[in-house]
Design an enzyme around this catalytic site. Structure first.
Site, PDB file in Angstrom:
ATOM      1  N   LEU A  22       0.938  -1.370  -0.035  1.00 34.99           N
ATOM      2  CA  LEU A  22      -0.109  -0.060  -0.163  1.00 34.99           C
ATOM      3  C   LEU A  22       0.647   1.306  -0.123  1.00 34.99           C
ATOM      4  CD1 LEU A  22      -2.809   1.285   0.242  1.00 34.99           C
ATOM      5  CD2 LEU A  22      -2.701   0.986   2.544  1.00 34.99           C
ATOM      6  N   ASP A  23       0.561   1.935  -1.124  1.00 38.28           N
ATOM      7  CA  ASP A  23       1.421   3.357  -1.409  1.00 38.28           C
ATOM      8  C   ASP A  23       2.739   3.281  -1.239  1.00 38.28           C
ATOM      9  OD1 ASP A  23      -1.191   4.643  -1.283  1.00 38.28           O
ATOM     10  OD2 ASP A  23      -1.302   4.745   1.083  1.00 38.28           O
ATOM     11  N   GLU A  24       3.350   2.222  -1.591  1.00 38.60           N
ATOM     12  CA  GLU A  24       4.935   1.866  -1.592  1.00 38.60           C
ATOM     13  C   GLU A  24       5.194   1.696  -3.107  1.00 38.60           C
ATOM     14  OE1 GLU A  24       6.881   2.276   0.935  1.00 38.60           O
ATOM     15  OE2 GLU A  24       5.243   2.208   2.336  1.00 38.60           O
TER      16      GLU A  24
END
Length: 291
Positions: free
Chosen positions: A233-235
């Site tokens: 997530l969001d990486e």
């Protein structure tokens, strides 16, 4: 397409490979023999990974030529240097689907840029887990697909989205403040073909009410990040970021409005660069040949 089916007069080549002598010369010579001139070219060597990246726009000097023939001719050079490469018509418009929830600022910016001709894509559909954006989307005469989601039907709802993407021959899914976490099955299916906008200058404030968190910490800069979607997530690899200076006089509501403006323009740039073949993967990073 230009002039006739499968014939092109302007093409864009993107490639990456291990850095070795003679790459640029080999590429330039091959396309010169095919009757193409270089109109624009950018190169970059990652000195840490020893990878070479290149984006070049060619224009035909002897009339349009079959794209398949050009690709076939280039394969020998690509195999010699073990390249990862793409070659396509400059005028081919990327086909995109936009996913949105209840906040429409990024969606409206994309639709408006597309409508006035400054965003070189075809928006084939908008999907949403809410009905809030239907009126806006249908005003732009774009198909709106309401696909509600819950823990019980998440797999089925994602399968619907993927079916739409396959049926419409979609190049990119744009998460324009789509407030759902994609499953690993979906992120795997859309690797390198899904872009998200995150409401902070990553790494930053995550979770609920990020601008209120920022206000509570007295931040002096707020920003947004556009990145490719991955299982983490969001990486995912970052494509574009921007920030704006704020101060103690800005209330949380003002930070929200400033943040929405930043999100809209950052996502717009990322989608435009994807459509123009300006983003090349580089491990967990990207090389972006922006103007």
């Amino acid at each position: 397409m230009t002039q006739q089916s499968n014939h092109v007069s302007e093409i864009v080549l993107t490639l990456s490979c291990d850095d070795k002598p003679g790459i640029v010369a080999a590429v330039a010579n091959l396309f010169a023999l095919q009757g193409f001139n270089i109109r624009e070219s950018s190169q970059f060597e990652d000195v840490h990974s020893k990878r070479f990246f290149m984006r070049t726009v060619f224009e035909a000097s002897e009339g349009a030529k079959p794209l398949g023939d050009i690709k076939s001719a280039f394969k020998a050079v690509a195999e010699r240097y073990d390249m990862q490469w793409s070659l396509c018509d400059v005028h081919r418009r990327a086909r995109i689907v936009i996913a949105v929830s209840k906040w429409g600022h990024c969606l409206n910016n994309l639709l408006n840029s597309w409508k006035r001709g400054s965003l070189p894509v075809d928006i084939v559909a908008v999907v949403s887990n809410h009905e809030d954006m239907r009126e806006l989307v249908e005003w732009y005469d774009v198909p709106y697909h309401y696909m509600p989601v819950s823990p019980d039907n998440k797999a089925e709802q994602e399968a619907q989205i993927l079916e739409l993407i396959d049926d419409q021959d979609v190049d990119l899914l744009v998460l324009a403040r789509y407030m759902q976490i994609l499953s690993s099955n979906m992120t795997d299916a859309l690797k390198g073909r899904a872009i998200n906008i995150h409401h902070s200058f990553l790494p930053g404030f995550k979770g609920a009410k990020p601008y209120h968190q920022a206000y509570a910490r007295g931040v002096k800069l707020i920003g947004a990040t556009a990145h490719f979607v991955t299982e983490d997530l969001d990486e995912g690899p970052i494509i574009e970021q921007d920030v704006e200076r704020v101060s103690h006089i800005n209330e949380p509501e003002e930070l929200v409005e400033i943040g929405r403006d930043i999100e809209s323009r950052v996502l717009g740039r990322a989608v435009r660069w994807f459509a123009q073949q300006r983003i090349l993967p580089n491990g967990n990073k990207t090389v972006v040949f922006s103007r």
